[in-house]
Design an enzyme around this catalytic site. Structure first.
Site, PDB file in Angstrom:
ATOM      1  N   ASP A   1       6.554  25.185   2.147  1.00 40.34           N
ATOM      2  CA  ASP A   1       7.777  24.721   1.497  1.00 40.34           C
ATOM      3  C   ASP A   1       8.249  23.462   2.222  1.00 40.34           C
ATOM      4  O   ASP A   1       8.692  23.509   3.372  1.00 40.34           O
ATOM      5  CB  ASP A   1       8.835  25.818   1.560  1.00 40.34           C
ATOM      6  CG  ASP A   1      10.117  25.453   0.820  1.00 40.34           C
ATOM      7  OD1 ASP A   1      10.251  24.297   0.370  1.00 40.34           O
ATOM      8  OD2 ASP A   1      10.988  26.341   0.698  1.00 40.34           O
TER       9      ASP A   1
ATOM     10  N   HIS B   1      -8.734 -15.403   9.576  1.00 41.87           N
ATOM     11  CA  HIS B   1      -9.764 -15.838   8.627  1.00 41.87           C
ATOM     12  C   HIS B   1     -10.179 -17.286   8.905  1.00 41.87           C
ATOM     13  O   HIS B   1      -9.518 -18.028   9.647  1.00 41.87           O
ATOM     14  CB  HIS B   1      -9.266 -15.706   7.185  1.00 41.87           C
ATOM     15  CG  HIS B   1      -8.148 -16.636   6.819  1.00 41.87           C
ATOM     16  ND1 HIS B   1      -8.362 -17.893   6.308  1.00 41.87           N
ATOM     17  CD2 HIS B   1      -6.792 -16.485   6.884  1.00 41.87           C
ATOM     18  CE1 HIS B   1      -7.195 -18.480   6.064  1.00 41.87           C
ATOM     19  NE2 HIS B   1      -6.224 -17.641   6.410  1.00 41.87           N
TER      20      HIS B   1
ATOM     21  N   CYS C   1      -1.088 -16.743   8.756  1.00 44.60           N
ATOM     22  CA  CYS C   1      -2.385 -16.238   9.188  1.00 44.60           C
ATOM     23  C   CYS C   1      -2.815 -16.890  10.498  1.00 44.60           C
ATOM     24  O   CYS C   1      -2.246 -17.891  10.943  1.00 44.60           O
ATOM     25  CB  CYS C   1      -3.435 -16.505   8.122  1.00 44.60           C
ATOM     26  SG  CYS C   1      -3.150 -15.606   6.572  1.00 44.60           S
TER      27      CYS C   1
END
Length: 381
Positions: free
Chosen positions: A205, A309, A327
Site C-alpha cells: 500500500d 561532444h 556543452c
C-alpha cells in the site's frame, strides 16, 4: 483475518442398548472447515489463503483463479491445514474447494470464495540502469526507481527497496520527487562493485489507494573509474583512469549567457551522431538563439542539453575561451578518444564555469548534495 466456519457434515444421534432403554450412543462431531479470509473480506494478494479443518482431516484442497488455473499450495503434514504458496492477482475471485474426511470416515466436499483487494491504481517501478545482460556502469551511476503514479507513503515504498553492494559500502535512498527516488553511495562506487537491487512492492500500500504493480530485480557491475575534470579557468579537461591522470585536452564550455552547470555530472546517454535542437528546451525557430545541428561523439551529462561532444567550429577557442551553448566542446581526435573510453555512469566534474550548480533533479545531479543533505531526502531518515 476473520475465519469462516463451514459445517461439512452432520451426524445424527441414534439410540444404544436395548430398544426403549433410553440410552444414546455418543455423537461423532462433524468436521468444520475454516477458510481465511472469510467470504466478504478482501485479502492482500501477497497473503496466503488458508484452509483448515477441525474434527477431521483434509483430503484435498484446490484454489482456482478466474482464468481456471490452479493456484499452488502446500498441505501441512498433519493434514489439518493447507495454504497457497504463490502470490495472487489483484481484484480477483478465487474459488476454493476442500474435501475433508470426518472421524466417521465419511468424505464431504465444500466450496468457498475468496476475493483479493482492488487498488485504486497500480504504480509501476521503472529502473535505471535498465535491467539487461552484462550491465556495466561507471562509478557515478545512481540507482533510479521511477513510478508512473505519485507516491504518498514514501516510507512504505522505501521499505520495499533493497540494495546489496559487494564489497559493502554506505548508501542511501533519497526522494527527488513524488514519483522518483534515487540511491547512491556516500562516495563514488568502488570499481568492480557488484550491485543487486530488489524492488519488492507488489501488494504494498503506497498510499491514497495506490499499490505496487510488480516486484523487480536489477543486477549490475561497476567498471573502472573514469573521471573527467573540466576547469573553466584553465580551459582544460583532465582525464583520470582509476585515479591516475592519463590525458589532458583543451575544451570550450558554455558562454556567459549559457554557462555550463558547475558540479558533478554523470553520463546518461551516448550517441555517435546526435541532432541537437534548442527547441527541445523552448528556444525555437524565430528566436535569435535557436540552433539545430548534427553533432558527433555526443555524451549527455545533463538533461537540459549539456553534452561532451566534438565541435570543429569551436576548435580555435578550445583551450582559451567559452563559446558553446553549455556543452563541453572538443576537437575531433579528443572527442573520439573520450567517446571510446567514457560511457554510462562515468563522471564529468565541472569547476569554474561561471554557471549555477547542477540541480539535484537534473539527470543526474545526485552528487551535488552533501551526504547529510542526501540522507535527509530519505523517508526513513
Amino acid at each position: 483475518m476473520v475465519a469462516l466456519g463451514i459445517v461439512v457434515g452432520l451426524s445424527a444421534c441414534s439410540p444404544s442398548g436395548l430398544p426403549g432403554s433410553g440410552e444414546e450412543r455418543p455423537s461423532t462431531p462433524s468436521p468444520v472447515v475454516d477458510i481465511t479470509p472469510a467470504a466478504g473480506d478482501q485479502i492482500n494478494p501477497t497473503a496466503p489463503i488458508v484452509v483448515s479443518v477441525r474434527d477431521g482431516s483434509l483430503t484435498s484442497v484446490t484454489v482456482t483463479s478466474p482464468a481456471g488455473q490452479q493456484v499452488k499450495g502446500a498441505m501441512a503434514d498433519d493434514k489439518l491445514s493447507w495454504r497457497t504458496t504463490e502470490v495472487l492477482g489483484y481484484g480477483s475471485n478465487y474459488e476454493v474447494t476442500a474435501t475433508v474426511t470426518g472421524k466417521d470416515g465419511k468424505a464431504t466436499t465444500q466450496h468457498g470464495t475468496v476475493r483479493t483487494l482492488t487498488p485504486k491504481a497500480q504504480a509501476y517501478p521503472s529502473l535505471i540502469p535498465a535491467p539487461r545482460a552484462g550491465n556495466d556502469v561507471g562509478v557515478g551511476q545512481p540507482i533510479v526507481v521511477r513510478f508512473d503514479h505519485e507516491i504518498k507513503d514514501r516510507a512504505a515504498a522505501e521499505k520495499g527497496l533493497h540494495v546489496t553492494a559487494t564489497p559493502d559500502q554506505p548508501g542511501m535512498w533519497s526522494w527527488i520527487s513524488a514519483q522518483e527516488v534515487h540511491y547512491r553511495p556516500q562516495q563514488y562506487w568502488k570499481p568492480g562493485t557488484k550491485v543487486s537491487v530488489k524492488v519488492n512492492l507488489y501488494g504494498v500500500d503506497l498510499g491514497n489507494g495506490v499499490y505496487g504493480k510488480t516486484d523487480r530485480t536489477l543486477d549490475f557491475q561497476v567498471h573502472d573509474s573514469w573521471v573527467a575534470k573540466a576547469d573553466g579557468n584553465t580551459e582544460q579537461m583532465q582525464i583520470f583512469h582509476n585515479d591516475k591522470l592519463v590525458n589532458t585536452m583543451p575544451i570550450s564550455m558554455g558562454k556567459d549567457i549559457t554557462p555550463t552547470h558547475v558540479g558533478t555530472h554523470v553520463i546518461s546517454d551516448k550517441q555517435q551522431k546526435y541532432t541537437m535542437d534548442s527547441c527541445t528546451y523552448g528556444v525555437c525557430p524565430g528566436n535569435p538563439d535557436y540552433y539545430r545541428s548534427d553533432e558527433f561523439f555526443a555524451e549527455r551529462i545533463s538533461n537540459d542539453g549539456e553534452f561532451v561532444h566534438e565541435n570543429p567550429a569551436s576548435t580555435p577557442q578550445q583551450g582559451n575561451s567559452n563559446v558553446s551553448h553549455g556543452c563541453i566542446n572538443l576537437d575531433q581526435a579528443n572527442a573520439a578518444w573520450f567517446f571510446q573510453n567514457f560511457g554510462l555512469g562515468d563522471v564529468v566534474e565541472v569547476t569554474n564555469s561561471g554557471g549555477p550548480a547542477l540541480p539535484v533533479w537534473d539527470t543526474y545531479g545526485d552528487w551535488s548534495l552533501s551526504w547529510d543533505k542526501w540522507k535527509a531526502g530519505s523517508a526513513l531518515s
